[in-house]
Design a protein around this motif. Sequence first.
Motif, PDB file in Angstrom:
ATOM      1  N   UNK A  80       0.816  -1.226   0.000  1.00 45.09           N
ATOM      2  CA  UNK A  80       0.000   0.000   0.000  1.00 45.09           C
ATOM      3  C   UNK A  80       0.848   1.274   0.000  1.00 45.09           C
ATOM      4  N   UNK A  81       2.011   1.216   0.640  1.00 45.67           N
ATOM      5  CA  UNK A  81       2.882   2.394   0.685  1.00 45.67           C
ATOM      6  C   UNK A  81       3.405   2.743  -0.705  1.00 45.67           C
ATOM      7  N   UNK A  82       3.734   1.704  -1.487  1.00 43.61           N
ATOM      8  CA  UNK A  82       4.191   1.943  -2.854  1.00 43.61           C
ATOM      9  C   UNK A  82       3.031   2.465  -3.697  1.00 43.61           C
ATOM     10  N   UNK A  83       1.857   1.872  -3.519  1.00 43.31           N
ATOM     11  CA  UNK A  83       0.689   2.263  -4.311  1.00 43.31           C
ATOM     12  C   UNK A  83       0.332   3.737  -4.115  1.00 43.31           C
ATOM     13  N   UNK A  88      -2.469   7.827  -9.694  1.00 40.66           N
ATOM     14  CA  UNK A  88      -3.059   6.843 -10.593  1.00 40.66           C
ATOM     15  C   UNK A  88      -1.945   6.043 -11.254  1.00 40.66           C
ATOM     16  N   UNK A  89      -2.238   4.786 -11.553  1.00 38.12           N
ATOM     17  CA  UNK A  89      -1.261   3.902 -12.201  1.00 38.12           C
ATOM     18  C   UNK A  89      -1.670   3.636 -13.645  1.00 38.12           C
ATOM     19  N   UNK A 116      -6.046  -8.152  -4.128  1.00 38.31           N
ATOM     20  CA  UNK A 116      -5.903  -7.092  -3.118  1.00 38.31           C
ATOM     21  C   UNK A 116      -4.863  -6.077  -3.585  1.00 38.31           C
ATOM     22  N   UNK A 117      -3.758  -6.582  -4.106  1.00 34.55           N
ATOM     23  CA  UNK A 117      -2.706  -5.693  -4.616  1.00 34.55           C
ATOM     24  C   UNK A 117      -3.230  -4.900  -5.806  1.00 34.55           C
ATOM     25  N   UNK A 121      -3.440  -0.551  -6.646  1.00 38.03           N
ATOM     26  CA  UNK A 121      -2.783   0.157  -7.740  1.00 38.03           C
ATOM     27  C   UNK A 121      -3.832   0.622  -8.760  1.00 38.03           C
ATOM     28  N   UNK A 122      -4.574   1.620  -8.364  1.00 40.89           N
ATOM     29  CA  UNK A 122      -5.709   2.110  -9.135  1.00 40.89           C
ATOM     30  C   UNK A 122      -5.324   2.485 -10.563  1.00 40.89           C
ATOM     31  N   UNK A 123      -6.023   1.893 -11.527  1.00 37.96           N
ATOM     32  CA  UNK A 123      -5.813   2.218 -12.929  1.00 37.96           C
ATOM     33  C   UNK A 123      -4.734   1.409 -13.614  1.00 37.96           C
TER      34      UNK A 123
END
Length: 207
Positions: A80-83, A88-89, A116-117, A121-123
């Motif tokens: 989550x910290x990386x995300x 937006x990804x 979950x991962x 990473x939205x998008x």
Amino acid sequence: MSISENKVGSYAIIGFGKIGQALAKAFARKGIAVSVATTRNPESFSSAAAAVGPELIPTTLAEALKADVIFLAVRFESHPNVAKALPTWQGKTIVDVTNAYGVSLEQLGGQPSARVVAQAFTGGKLVKGFNHLGAAILEQDASVHGGKRVVFLASDDDSAAAEIGEFAKDLGFSPIQLGGLSEGGLLVQAHGNSWGKLIFKDLVKFD
């Protein structure tokens, strides 16, 4: 995508622990440039990166995330910290190399860990892969006894799965597509105190 078409910055590995370094060695064997980043200052691991090969480019997390394809090689709990590092990804492919060992099914909401991962990473387009081999195996040459070591891949995006499958071939592996995250992802996920059926299977495909 052939090796000759790779450009500096096209690929990044986030995380430089045992798995991250094993992945980096796979890139270095094939002469493929890859950015490497952690949450630390790049100078703190630049010597270790240089020891792997000149193909590795130690950089900041912000710079590494400009890459088109991101190999997520951090602890599952850290994803989550990386995300959160990007709003937006969109336009990026994330290769989920994490294993949620020790994370209960309840904590995963009853979902495959890769899903979950993917939600974090939205998008982005997520492909589960390269996580079923331990670092000691992953860092070795993928050519074994005249064959190629297998990499299992799962994704809900067929184009992303195909893209990473072709790149796995560039790295010397033989990709096997397992289907979507809810089907194939279950075969290569870890949760609680159990491992997916295909994790740590030292399989070799012969041509």
